[in-house]
Scaffold this motif. Sequence first.
Motif, PDB file in Angstrom:
ATOM      1  N   ASN A   1      40.272  40.090  52.764  1.00  0.00           N
ATOM      2  CA  ASN A   1      39.562  38.837  52.532  1.00  0.00           C
ATOM      3  C   ASN A   1      38.335  38.681  53.425  1.00  0.00           C
ATOM      4  OD1 ASN A   1      41.059  37.605  50.477  1.00  0.00           O
ATOM      5  ND2 ASN A   1      42.656  36.987  51.915  1.00  0.00           N
ATOM      6  N   PHE A   2      37.469  37.783  53.054  1.00  0.00           N
ATOM      7  CA  PHE A   2      36.403  37.291  53.927  1.00  0.00           C
ATOM      8  C   PHE A   2      37.055  36.608  55.124  1.00  0.00           C
ATOM      9  CE2 PHE A   2      37.518  34.319  50.579  1.00  0.00           C
ATOM     10  CZ  PHE A   2      37.819  33.166  51.281  1.00  0.00           C
TER      11      PHE A   2
ATOM     12  N   ARG B   1      37.167  37.122  45.552  1.00  0.00           N
ATOM     13  CA  ARG B   1      37.077  38.273  46.454  1.00  0.00           C
ATOM     14  C   ARG B   1      37.880  39.453  45.916  1.00  0.00           C
ATOM     15  NH1 ARG B   1      34.171  39.965  51.090  1.00  0.00           N
ATOM     16  NH2 ARG B   1      35.534  41.260  52.369  1.00  0.00           N
ATOM     17  N   GLN B   2      39.061  39.193  45.401  1.00  0.00           N
ATOM     18  CA  GLN B   2      39.900  40.267  44.872  1.00  0.00           C
ATOM     19  C   GLN B   2      39.242  40.952  43.682  1.00  0.00           C
ATOM     20  OE1 GLN B   2      43.443  37.983  44.114  1.00  0.00           O
ATOM     21  NE2 GLN B   2      44.239  38.230  46.193  1.00  0.00           N
TER      22      GLN B   2
ATOM     23  N   VAL C   1      39.529  33.370  47.288  1.00  0.00           N
ATOM     24  CA  VAL C   1      40.284  34.616  47.482  1.00  0.00           C
ATOM     25  C   VAL C   1      40.407  35.378  46.161  1.00  0.00           C
ATOM     26  CG1 VAL C   1      42.601  35.521  47.955  1.00  0.00           C
ATOM     27  CG2 VAL C   1      41.542  33.904  49.542  1.00  0.00           C
TER      28      VAL C   1
ATOM     29  N   LYS D   1      31.438  29.956  45.982  1.00  0.00           N
ATOM     30  CA  LYS D   1      31.742  30.977  44.976  1.00  0.00           C
ATOM     31  C   LYS D   1      30.617  32.003  44.885  1.00  0.00           C
ATOM     32  CE  LYS D   1      34.727  28.353  41.798  1.00  0.00           C
ATOM     33  NZ  LYS D   1      34.786  27.689  40.468  1.00  0.00           N
TER      34      LYS D   1
ATOM     35  N   GLY E   1      28.909  39.072  48.154  1.00  0.00           N
ATOM     36  CA  GLY E   1      29.384  39.938  49.223  1.00  0.00           C
ATOM     37  C   GLY E   1      29.298  39.408  50.636  1.00  0.00           C
TER      38      GLY E   1
ATOM     39  N   LEU F   1      36.161  43.374  44.883  1.00  0.00           N
ATOM     40  CA  LEU F   1      36.415  44.528  45.759  1.00  0.00           C
ATOM     41  C   LEU F   1      36.537  45.808  44.940  1.00  0.00           C
ATOM     42  CD1 LEU F   1      39.009  43.103  48.313  1.00  0.00           C
ATOM     43  CD2 LEU F   1      36.618  43.675  48.708  1.00  0.00           C
TER      44      LEU F   1
ATOM     45  N   ASP G   1      30.343  38.384  54.170  1.00  0.00           N
ATOM     46  CA  ASP G   1      31.484  38.837  54.963  1.00  0.00           C
ATOM     47  C   ASP G   1      32.373  37.678  55.395  1.00  0.00           C
ATOM     48  OD1 ASP G   1      30.795  41.816  55.502  1.00  0.00           O
ATOM     49  OD2 ASP G   1      28.942  40.741  55.938  1.00  0.00           O
TER      50      ASP G   1
ATOM     51  N   ILE H   1      30.638  34.395  47.991  1.00  0.00           N
ATOM     52  CA  ILE H   1      31.656  35.441  47.913  1.00  0.00           C
ATOM     53  C   ILE H   1      31.268  36.478  46.869  1.00  0.00           C
ATOM     54  CG2 ILE H   1      34.065  35.932  47.310  1.00  0.00           C
ATOM     55  CD1 ILE H   1      33.647  34.625  50.044  1.00  0.00           C
TER      56      ILE H   1
END
Length: 275
Positions: free
Chosen positions: A21-22, A271-272, A268, A226, A232, A275, A234, A229
């Motif tokens: 995660n961030f 983010r998933q 989250v 949103k 990208g 990746l 961090d 994230i």
Amino acid sequence: MRKFAPMIATLSKIKHKDSPNFFLIAGPCAIEDESMALRIAEKVVEVTDKLSIPYIFKGSFKKANRSRIDSFTGIGDEKALEIIRKVGKTFDIPTTTDIHEPWHAEMAAQYVDVIQIPAFLVRQTDLVVAAAKTGKHVTLKKGQFLSPESMLFPVQKVTDLGNQNVAIIERGTMFGYGDLVVDYRGIPVMRNYAPVILDITHSLQQPNQASGVTGGKPELIETIAKAGIAVGADGLFIETHPDPKCAKSDGANMLQLDKLEELLTRLVKIRQVIL
């Protein structure tokens, strides 16, 4: 290619280092009192533990950049710093605060793990150098008047002193006299220099209001987050409070504390996907 290790890798007290995660920097704008700081930290720790998000508590020990002389500036420097230290010890988490004068650096370093340089002051060499020399992690807020490319130079001021633990905080660029706009193209640019944190709530400020009190658009917090994230970022920076309308500083753009879990849960998931 990323030139610097992610900020979380070198912070000894941060949890969930192995999480994809961030990371999150969150807390009240200013330290108002001990019970409020502990209440906010307890809730954010609960949520970030549940979602495996690395977390750094943030609180300003002093608000030096107020529009009006009668604006709230703090409860006393050492008193506020002691509260921040208590938060860190109580929950075993790293903490951060911002400084405004070079002599603040050594003082704050006795209480916090990360020293933040405000956006208005990021070109002040003496201030940046003083923070770097403490050996603490340093976060540099991008000036509202600076391009993403120009943030290379404040980063270099820190790293040239042998301190590699530096990150950049994006908080929007001035648009006219009373608004800010986030240029998301700048996040991948600045990630070439250091990890990048997107300051969600300050990006939604409306400064220079006729009343002398900064306004904001908190209804757009999720939109800004949103997008950050997705491109990208961090880390995220979010100021939060149980009752923003009663906050003594920056209440107009803060996230209500009970809305944090729902927001982070959605982020989250984004983010998933990326990746």
